[in-house]
Each structure stands twice: as C-alpha cells, then as structure tokens.
Design a protein around this motif. Structure first.
Motif, short mmCIF file in Angstrom:
data_model
loop_
_atom_site.label_atom_id
_atom_site.label_comp_id
_atom_site.label_asym_id
_atom_site.label_seq_id
_atom_site.Cartn_x
_atom_site.Cartn_y
_atom_site.Cartn_z
N CYS A 179 43.03 -56.67 -2.73
CA CYS A 179 41.78 -55.94 -2.93
C CYS A 179 42.01 -54.43 -2.92
N GLU A 180 40.95 -53.73 -3.22
CA GLU A 180 40.89 -52.27 -3.08
C GLU A 180 39.82 -51.97 -2.04
N LEU A 181 40.11 -51.09 -1.09
CA LEU A 181 39.18 -50.75 -0.02
C LEU A 181 38.73 -49.31 -0.21
N ARG A 182 37.41 -49.10 -0.29
CA ARG A 182 36.86 -47.75 -0.45
C ARG A 182 35.89 -47.45 0.69
N PRO A 183 36.16 -46.41 1.48
CA PRO A 183 35.20 -46.01 2.51
C PRO A 183 33.93 -45.46 1.84
N GLN A 184 32.77 -45.78 2.39
CA GLN A 184 31.51 -45.33 1.79
C GLN A 184 30.75 -44.35 2.66
N SER A 185 30.54 -44.68 3.91
CA SER A 185 29.76 -43.78 4.75
C SER A 185 30.14 -43.95 6.22
N PRO A 228 22.43 -43.34 17.85
CA PRO A 228 22.30 -43.39 19.31
C PRO A 228 22.34 -44.84 19.80
N TYR A 229 23.07 -45.05 20.89
CA TYR A 229 23.19 -46.38 21.47
C TYR A 229 23.33 -46.24 22.97
N ALA A 230 22.39 -46.80 23.73
CA ALA A 230 22.39 -46.72 25.19
C ALA A 230 22.49 -45.25 25.60
N ASP A 231 23.52 -44.88 26.36
CA ASP A 231 23.68 -43.50 26.81
C ASP A 231 24.63 -42.70 25.93
N GLY A 232 25.00 -43.24 24.79
CA GLY A 232 25.98 -42.56 23.95
C GLY A 232 25.66 -42.69 22.48
N ILE A 233 26.71 -42.61 21.71
CA ILE A 233 26.59 -42.69 20.26
C ILE A 233 27.59 -43.70 19.74
N VAL A 234 27.16 -44.52 18.80
CA VAL A 234 28.06 -45.46 18.15
C VAL A 234 28.27 -44.99 16.71
N VAL A 235 29.48 -45.09 16.23
CA VAL A 235 29.81 -44.68 14.86
C VAL A 235 29.90 -45.94 14.00
N ARG A 236 29.11 -45.97 12.92
CA ARG A 236 29.09 -47.12 12.02
C ARG A 236 29.73 -46.70 10.70
N ARG A 237 30.81 -47.39 10.33
CA ARG A 237 31.52 -47.11 9.08
C ARG A 237 31.28 -48.25 8.10
N SER A 238 30.93 -47.89 6.87
CA SER A 238 30.74 -48.93 5.86
C SER A 238 31.77 -48.75 4.75
N PHE A 239 32.12 -49.87 4.13
CA PHE A 239 33.16 -49.91 3.10
C PHE A 239 32.70 -50.76 1.94
N GLU A 240 33.30 -50.50 0.79
CA GLU A 240 33.17 -51.38 -0.36
C GLU A 240 34.56 -51.94 -0.64
N ILE A 241 34.61 -53.23 -0.86
CA ILE A 241 35.87 -53.91 -1.17
C ILE A 241 35.74 -54.46 -2.58
N TYR A 242 36.72 -54.15 -3.42
CA TYR A 242 36.74 -54.65 -4.78
C TYR A 242 37.92 -55.59 -4.94
N ALA A 243 37.69 -56.71 -5.61
CA ALA A 243 38.74 -57.71 -5.83
C ALA A 243 38.40 -58.49 -7.08
N ARG A 244 39.36 -59.23 -7.55
CA ARG A 244 39.10 -60.13 -8.68
C ARG A 244 38.09 -61.18 -8.23
N TYR A 245 37.12 -61.44 -9.07
CA TYR A 245 36.07 -62.39 -8.72
C TYR A 245 36.64 -63.77 -8.42
N GLN A 284 32.37 -57.25 -5.78
CA GLN A 284 32.17 -56.14 -4.85
C GLN A 284 31.66 -56.72 -3.54
N ILE A 285 32.35 -56.40 -2.46
CA ILE A 285 31.94 -56.84 -1.13
C ILE A 285 31.58 -55.61 -0.33
N VAL A 286 30.36 -55.54 0.15
CA VAL A 286 29.92 -54.43 1.00
C VAL A 286 30.07 -54.93 2.44
N ALA A 287 30.74 -54.11 3.28
CA ALA A 287 31.02 -54.54 4.64
C ALA A 287 30.94 -53.36 5.60
N GLU A 288 30.77 -53.70 6.88
CA GLU A 288 30.69 -52.69 7.94
C GLU A 288 31.76 -52.99 8.97
#
Length: 113
Positions: free
Chosen positions: A41-47, A52-69, A106-110
C-alpha cells in the motif's frame, strides 16, 4: 506519465488484523485481533487534531491508505478490522472503491495510541 496503479507507489506492507470476539470471565464481549493477510500500500498522513480529553489533550492522527482494489478484496478487510503499517496501528473508518473502476481502493483510518 505515471498511472495510479504503478507498482513503485505501493512499497509499504500493511498487516491486516482481523476482528475476533470472545467472552471474558464475566461473559462480557472481549475484542481481540488476529493476524490476517498482508498487502502492499501507500500511506498518506491527512490530519492531526488535538482534542481535550480528561485533564489533558489527546492527539488524533488520520491517514489515507491506497492499495490495489483486488489486494484489499482478497485480504477480506472490513471496517471492524485493524491495519498495521510502519508500526502504526490504524482503526479503519471507511473502505472505498476509488473511481468505481475496481482498480484502486482508498482506506481512511485513524491511528490508535
């Protein structure tokens, strides 16, 4: 001109982790994942979003994965499965037949931390 299905583009290897549910000692559902097929596959970072989560911050990363169908179809992936690429564990959000031509998926994933 390079086409979307050139073999040089899919140089990463994705490991599919298939969902397998069982019951714990209390009879509650326990989610487990077992190794499934691999595909290139090919992995592309998106965002990257800070949330905010509880007393801190959580970082959420999303990706798009491209591959042969056909590779995605043969791996039997669904939205309840996980994918591991380059040491990143990814939760699948959607799987699409890009262009409706059954050539590329195209696979959208977190990322799961």
């Amino acid at each position: 001109m390079t086409t979307r299905t050139s073999s040089g583009r899919y140089w990463r290897v994705a490991q599919v982790l298939k969902a397998a549910t069982s019951q714990d000692a209390l009879g509650m559902r326990a989610d487990n994942w077992v190794d499934g097929n691999t595909f290139r596959c090919e992995l592309r970072p998106q965002s990257v979003v800070e949330t905010p989560y509880a007393d801190g911050i959580v970082v959420r990363r999303s990706f798009e994965i491209y591959a042969r169908y056909k590779s995605v179809q043969n791996a039997g992936i669904s939205e309840v499965d996980r994918i591991e690429v380059d040491g990143r564990l990814l939760r699948i959000q959607s799987i699409q037949n890009l262009g409706n031509d059954f050539i590329e998926a195209q696979i959208v994933a977190e990322e799961i931390n």
